[in-house]
Design an enzyme around this catalytic site. Structure first.
Site, mmCIF file in Angstrom:
data_model
loop_
_atom_site.group_PDB
_atom_site.id
_atom_site.type_symbol
_atom_site.label_atom_id
_atom_site.label_comp_id
_atom_site.label_asym_id
_atom_site.label_seq_id
_atom_site.Cartn_x
_atom_site.Cartn_y
_atom_site.Cartn_z
ATOM 1 C CB CYS A 1 150.832 -20.673 -9.316
ATOM 2 S SG CYS A 1 149.050 -20.370 -9.296
ATOM 3 C CB CYS B 1 148.369 -16.839 -16.064
ATOM 4 S SG CYS B 1 147.595 -18.263 -15.271
ATOM 5 C CG ASP C 1 128.153 -30.295 -4.727
ATOM 6 O OD1 ASP C 1 128.153 -29.460 -5.648
ATOM 7 O OD2 ASP C 1 129.134 -30.491 -3.983
ATOM 8 C CB CYS D 1 131.037 -24.046 -8.864
ATOM 9 S SG CYS D 1 131.217 -25.340 -10.109
#
Length: 471
Positions: free
Chosen positions: A170, A77, A394, A421
């Site tokens: 997960c 994954c 942002d 990010c």
């Protein structure tokens, strides 16, 4: 260096895709599954002009930061590529990488970073899951429809691949997301809906998005459909309602009708069962989340992120705040209680509707959200005599438009707080605000680990006016 030959390599860093990085005969080499401090025999799989790639032949010396990954899908994954690294070491690595990338790409003076914000329990933290779906291709059936030809897989893409691994547990998703994935498998089986094939661009079901409120337990399920309607929507709602249980309950079922080749380009949304929104709360505020809304994926670290923004912005009762790329208004609403007035600007119209609704829900009257391009709306506000004391930005991972940065500089706020990010685009934008000859300087930086077990993270940067000497 020769392809298919074995060489010893010591790892010094990790790439943005989670591969271990080292040098073999002076050439930078990428190897999946290795972390800094590992020494391994590596078989070279490909050589290009400036880099090489390889695979582990034998792990000879273990890094002191290495740990046994808990997930059975690790290595296949493409999600949790740092799960074989102790969590504290993950945070230290990300903090060092953030500083290195900012220093290299920004080039200006950087202060000592503040202590990173990390989780005590870095598992099952996500309130949003995006499941890929595959069924091995499709063919025409005898009734003129489409029929799946392979085994259904609901999960996530493999590393550097579009192959979907069927994931049954997960470790970073919520229990509600796992319930919804189980429900989707049932729905595909019982409805016979065709699953989208990326090669032929045929088939209807493309993926599933699950949004979960950590405070109320409400769940929203969104199917992304290649077409204009959902097959048997009542069956879908009934199956999901039965599948989602325990501390959670199904509040909304929606569809995104998206025929774009690139599914990241938004389609048209429709709520087909239940409520138009789900509700969440943190930090003493309540929020409504629609199918289109952007919302931070880690509730615990989101609250830490917003506390950091407030600490950096230091809004006061006489301050006007511009909240750019405001989304559903969460940052601006957090600032409103300490500010004179907050202006939020967002290009996604539905997000603006949600933001204004969130202001009403929380009884906050000293805030207004505007729909449009931030660089244009800043100009409109300035034309009306409204200038910011504080600007908070942002932006998406692509960063800010240069026109916006010029408009921000022209408005001359006393503080700029930049949230991102994506270190590379953040560094590019910081260069236009605080690089050589620019009117601002970088005063504080803090990493917030929003995406535990992965190579991604969030960062908050405070910019303040430089003095006459540029310091």
């Amino acid at each position: 260096m020769q392809a298919d030959e074995i060489y010893e390599m010591t790892v010094t860093d990790v790439s943005t895709s989670g591969d271990g990085i080292g040098r073999i005969e002076g050439m930078v080499t990428f190897v999946p599954g290795l972390i800094p401090g590992d020494t391994a025999d590596v078989r070279i799989t490909s050589i290009k002009k400036h880099i090489a790639r390889g695979r582990i032949e034998e792990l000879k010396e273990y890094s002191p930061d290495r740990t046994e990954p808990l997930c059975q899908y690790f290595g296949r994954c493409g999600g949790c590529t740092l799960q074989n690294m102790k969590y504290q070491a993950q945070a230290e690595l990300k903090n060092r990488q953030l500083r290195d990338r900012l220093q290299r790409l920004f080039g200006g003076s950087l202060p000592e970073f503040d202590e990173p914000a990390v989780m005590e329990d870095p598992w099952h933290y996500r309130n949003k899951a995006e499941y890929a779906v595959s069924a091995g291709g499709i063919k025409d059936d005898k009734h003129g429809g489409l029929k799946n030809t392979g085994t259904l897989r609901v999960g996530f893409y493999d590393r550097s691949s579009r192959h979907v691994t069927d994931v049954r547990n997960c470790l970073i998703q919520s229990e509600a997301a796992e319930m919804a994935a189980y429900g989707l498998r049932r729905y595909v089986e019982e409805s016979g809906i065709s699953v989208y094939d990326e090669k032929t661009r045929r088939g209807r079901l493309r993926r599933m998005v699950v949004k979960v409120s950590s405070s109320t337990g409400e769940v929203m399920v969104i199917l992304v459909i290649n077409g204009k309607k959902v097959k048997d929507p009542q069956l879908l709602a009934d199956i999901m309602d039965e599948a989602i249980a325990g501390d959670y309950y199904l509040a909304s079922v929606a569809a995104e009708y998206n025929t774009h080749r690139d599914v990241s380009v938004p389609g048209k949304f429709e709520v087909i069962a239940g409520s138009d929104t789900i509700k969440d709360s943190f930090g003493g505020l309540e929020f409504e989340i629609s199918p289109q809304s952007f919302y931070q994926v880690n509730p615990e670290m989101t609250e830490e992120l917003y506390k950091t923004v407030l600490d950096y912005a230091q809004p006061g009762p006489e301050d006007t705040v511009f909240d750019l790329y405001c989304g559903t208004g969460t940052i601006g609403l957090f600032c409103a209680g300490r500010s004179k007035y907050v202006w939020g600007i967002e290009y996604v119209e539905q997000a603006v509707l949600n933001a204004n609704r969130n202001a009403v829900i929380n009884g906050i009257v000293n805030i207004q959200f505007m729909h449009g391009k931030a660089e244009k709306k800043i100009f409109d506000l300035e034309e009306g005599g409204i200038l910011p004391d504080i600007v908070i930005m942002d932006p998406p991972r692509s960063g800010c438009r240069p026109e916006l940065l010029e408009a921000v500089k022209k408005s001359a706020p006393g503080r700029i707080v930049y949230v991102s990010c994506e270190p590379s685009t953040m560094a590019r934008d910081l260069k236009l605000l605080a690089g050589e000859g620019m009117p601002y300087k970088v005063e504080r930086v803090r990493l917030v680990d929003q995406f535990c077990q992965t190579v991604r993270s969030e960062a908050v940067v405070l910019l303040t006016p430089a003095d006459a000497s540029g310091n």
